[in-house]
Design a protein around this motif. Structure first.
Motif, PDB file in Angstrom:
ATOM      1  N   ALA A  20       7.579  -3.769 -10.600  1.00  0.00           N
ATOM      2  CA  ALA A  20       6.319  -4.380 -10.669  1.00  0.00           C
ATOM      3  C   ALA A  20       5.865  -3.776  -9.426  1.00  0.00           C
ATOM      4  O   ALA A  20       4.830  -3.575  -9.323  1.00  0.00           O
ATOM      5  N   ALA A  21       6.095  -4.419  -8.520  1.00  0.00           N
ATOM      6  CA  ALA A  21       5.362  -4.079  -7.286  1.00  0.00           C
ATOM      7  C   ALA A  21       5.699  -3.027  -6.405  1.00  0.00           C
ATOM      8  O   ALA A  21       4.593  -2.875  -6.304  1.00  0.00           O
ATOM      9  N   GLU A  22       6.322  -1.929  -6.490  1.00  0.00           N
ATOM     10  CA  GLU A  22       6.578  -0.325  -6.569  1.00  0.00           C
ATOM     11  C   GLU A  22       5.554  -0.381  -7.169  1.00  0.00           C
ATOM     12  O   GLU A  22       4.782   1.041  -6.753  1.00  0.00           O
ATOM     13  N   ILE A  27       0.275   2.707  -6.970  1.00  0.00           N
ATOM     14  CA  ILE A  27      -0.976   2.867  -7.625  1.00  0.00           C
ATOM     15  C   ILE A  27      -1.986   3.184  -6.423  1.00  0.00           C
ATOM     16  O   ILE A  27      -2.989   3.404  -6.797  1.00  0.00           O
ATOM     17  N   GLU A  28      -1.707   1.768  -5.632  1.00  0.00           N
ATOM     18  CA  GLU A  28      -2.669   2.291  -4.599  1.00  0.00           C
ATOM     19  C   GLU A  28      -2.932   2.813  -3.658  1.00  0.00           C
ATOM     20  O   GLU A  28      -4.697   3.339  -3.639  1.00  0.00           O
ATOM     21  N   LYS A  29      -2.512   3.562  -3.879  1.00  0.00           N
ATOM     22  CA  LYS A  29      -2.596   5.353  -3.466  1.00  0.00           C
ATOM     23  C   LYS A  29      -3.691   5.976  -3.501  1.00  0.00           C
ATOM     24  O   LYS A  29      -3.888   6.654  -3.457  1.00  0.00           O
ATOM     25  N   ALA A  46       4.913   6.274 -15.757  1.00  0.00           N
ATOM     26  CA  ALA A  46       6.051   7.508 -15.649  1.00  0.00           C
ATOM     27  C   ALA A  46       6.632   6.452 -14.328  1.00  0.00           C
ATOM     28  O   ALA A  46       8.281   7.003 -15.040  1.00  0.00           O
ATOM     29  N   PHE A  47       6.606   5.663 -13.658  1.00  0.00           N
ATOM     30  CA  PHE A  47       6.840   5.583 -12.560  1.00  0.00           C
ATOM     31  C   PHE A  47       7.588   4.318 -13.111  1.00  0.00           C
ATOM     32  O   PHE A  47       9.201   4.050 -12.971  1.00  0.00           O
ATOM     33  N   ILE A  48       7.567   3.019 -14.163  1.00  0.00           N
ATOM     34  CA  ILE A  48       8.227   2.300 -14.589  1.00  0.00           C
ATOM     35  C   ILE A  48       9.148   2.607 -15.497  1.00  0.00           C
ATOM     36  O   ILE A  48       9.939   2.225 -14.737  1.00  0.00           O
ATOM     37  N   LEU A 245       9.898 -13.297  -6.466  1.00  0.00           N
ATOM     38  CA  LEU A 245      10.529 -12.203  -6.757  1.00  0.00           C
ATOM     39  C   LEU A 245       9.498 -10.579  -6.629  1.00  0.00           C
ATOM     40  O   LEU A 245      10.607  -9.542  -6.508  1.00  0.00           O
ATOM     41  N   SER A 246       8.399 -10.856  -6.351  1.00  0.00           N
ATOM     42  CA  SER A 246       7.803 -10.003  -6.965  1.00  0.00           C
ATOM     43  C   SER A 246       7.008  -9.663  -5.260  1.00  0.00           C
ATOM     44  O   SER A 246       5.836  -8.919  -5.799  1.00  0.00           O
ATOM     45  N   ARG A 247       7.875  -9.902  -4.556  1.00  0.00           N
ATOM     46  CA  ARG A 247       7.091  -9.504  -3.227  1.00  0.00           C
ATOM     47  C   ARG A 247       7.941  -8.292  -2.442  1.00  0.00           C
ATOM     48  O   ARG A 247       8.873  -8.821  -2.258  1.00  0.00           O
ATOM     49  N   LEU A 248       7.720  -6.892  -1.876  1.00  0.00           N
ATOM     50  CA  LEU A 248       8.668  -6.024  -1.491  1.00  0.00           C
ATOM     51  C   LEU A 248       8.988  -6.425  -0.242  1.00  0.00           C
ATOM     52  O   LEU A 248       8.412  -7.153   0.665  1.00  0.00           O
TER      53      LEU A 248
END
Ligand code: MF3
Ligand code: CO
Length: 248
Positions: A20-22, A27-29, A46-48, A245-248
């Protein structure tokens, strides 16, 4: 009912949460004036799927998309569509990923191009309000300690806290116990325990805390149509301490 997780289950939840973080990083880009929120949704879905997951939100109580994209006065649950991002927009992107039986859930607020000082401020204060909450996540403290820390930080900095939506436990279900409000009294509520996993998700408003739901039956907006910001992390209590858990 509170469902505590084993270390192995938490590792699995870390996989979902990190995907989810990825998604947010991906998306940010793309966040520039002119792209539609629907295009962001397609990229996210698509990414998920490439990562072997499923979007948690799609079909959840009939929700029609893979992510939530909420702009400006929209607080949460904005449905992606044909709307184009515009310079100055404050965009909240909320992503849920289901993989190997467990969900992960994360949200960030983004600036589209150059935003107003007020927008910049609410974005930063909301992010730090989430951090203030996370700082209180330690075995033996109480849910109310987290809630109070978030509320204090928000209000001291001149913003109001949305009361109609809250953080939540997460696991095999997107929403589990405990409920974690973004307001409350320190020293009250459930005691934090090893193996608890929950999402903290402060939603801060520039004007009044009141919200309403649009005719699409999903989009939550501020009643006074002033700005709102939202950040969310999925957090576990491991070895007595917070693990984001959601931090890269
Ligand atoms: N992060 C939000 C939540 O935890 C997203 C839910 S969107 C929905 O409630 F579509 F799934 F409802
Ligand atoms: Co959530």
């Amino acid at each position: 009912m509170l469902i505590l997780k084993t270390k192995a289950e938490i590792e699995q939840m870390k996989v979902s949460s990190r995907i989810a973080a990825e998604v947010l990083k991906r998306i940010e880009k793309e966040i520039f004036p002119g792209i539609t929120t629907g295009e962001l949704d397609r990229i996210a879905e698509a990414f998920i799927k490439e990562r072997g997951g499923q979007p948690s939100f799609k079909g959840y109580r009939g929700y029609p998309a893979s992510i939530c994209t909420s702009l400006n006065e929209e607080v949460v649950h904005g449905i992606p569509g044909l709307r184009k991002l515009q310079e100055g927009d404050l965009l909240k992107v909320d992503v849920g990923v289901f993989k190997e039986g467990f969900h992960g859930d994360v949200t960030e607020t983004y600036a589209v191009g150059k935003i107003s000082l007020e927008a910049e401020k609410i974005k930063e204060v909301t992010k730090k309000a989430l951090c203030a909450g996370i700082d209180r996540v330690i075995e033996g403290s109480r849910i109310g300690d987290i809630s109070n820390a978030v509320q204090q930080y928000a209000e001291v900095n001149g913003f109001t806290v949305v009361r109609d939506f809250t953080g939540h436990g997460i696991g095999r279900n997107l929403h589990e116990d405990p409920q974690v409000t973004n307001f409350g009294k320190a020293g009250t509520g459930l005691r934090l325990k090893e193996g608890m996993v929950f999402c903290l998700e402060p939603m801060l408003n520039a004007g009044s805390a009141e919200v309403e739901i649009l005719n699409d039956r999903w989009t939550v907006v501020t009643k006074d149509r002033k700005l709102s910001a939202h950040f969310e992390h999925t957090i576990a209590i491991v070895d007595g301490k917070a693990e984001v858990l959601s931090r890269l």
